[in-house]
Design an enzyme around this catalytic site. Structure first.
Site, mmCIF file in Angstrom:
data_model
loop_
_atom_site.group_PDB
_atom_site.id
_atom_site.type_symbol
_atom_site.label_atom_id
_atom_site.label_comp_id
_atom_site.label_asym_id
_atom_site.label_seq_id
_atom_site.Cartn_x
_atom_site.Cartn_y
_atom_site.Cartn_z
ATOM 1 C CB CYS A 78 2.085 -4.698 -10.428
ATOM 2 S SG CYS A 78 2.471 -3.525 -9.142
ATOM 3 C CD GLU A 79 -5.212 -4.212 -10.072
ATOM 4 O OE1 GLU A 79 -5.706 -3.955 -11.187
ATOM 5 O OE2 GLU A 79 -5.838 -4.804 -9.184
HETATM 6 ZN ZN LIG Z 1 3.217 -4.422 -7.256
#
Ligand SMILES: [Zn+2]
Length: 190
Positions: A78-79
């Site tokens: 996740c970025e």
């Molecule tokens: Zn995240």
């Protein structure tokens, strides 16, 4: 843009110090190097092109019934937190004379997953890539994933699965097509 492994190694050492750790203790001596190599691999999708992935793996097939590939394993980062999210990707498409080799669909998913991602964007990128690469009349992609940034930090979120879908072409226009796709991938959300 190539991953700057030397720089990541230096920064990973700094990161350990900032966490209050001793980067010279035995267990951590090789950690910056491992981190740099792991991060370079986990973001290798930035340095892979769609052309590399589908090269010579599109086959002629006259059928125009729906092709379904279920349960493609998916691992991404996740970025927002640089923490993993992982799960399964289900793909359906209606070809117009060209189909993918099945293993190439998995590699296509990997290419987009090995980047800093949002699950929603990943889902859309996969559907658009399939639509554009083989000229399908429609594509549906569903991803079911668990996010460690939620599971490890939150309360009451440990078992939540995030489900995203992206439909293009006939999958967007035709409710019957969309429902056929959802039934075939055994959508169990909600
Ligand atoms: Zn995240």
């Amino acid at each position: 843009m190539a991953a700057d492994v030397d720089r990541i190694r230096t920064l990973a050492r700094e990161f350990l110090i900032a966490l209050g750790e001793d980067p010279d203790r035995e267990g951590l001596v090789k950690t910056p190097d491992r981190v740099a190599k792991a991060m370079a691999f986990l973001t290798s999708g930035y340095r892979t092109s769609l052309g590399d992935v589908v090269n010579n793996a599109i086959f002629t097939q006259t059928t125009n019934s729906m092709v379904i590939v279920k349960d493609i394993e998916l691992y991404s980062l996740c970025e927002h937190h640089l923490l993993p999210f992982f799960g399964r990707c289900h793909i359906g498409y209606i070809p117009t004379g060209k189909v993918f080799g099945v293993s190439k669909l998995a590699r296509l998913v990997d290419m987009y997953a090995r980047r800093l991602q949002l699950q929603e964007r990943l889902t859309e990128q996969v559907s658009e890539a399939i639509m554009n690469t083989i000229g399908a009349t429609g594509v549906g992609v569903m991803i079911e994933a668990r996010h460690l940034c939620m599971m490890m930090r939150g309360v009451e979120k440990q078992n939540s699965v995030m489900v995203t879908s992206s439909v293009v072409g006939t999958f967007r226009e035709s409710q019957a097509t969309r429902e056929e796709f959802l039934a075939l991938v055994g959508h169990r959300a909600t």
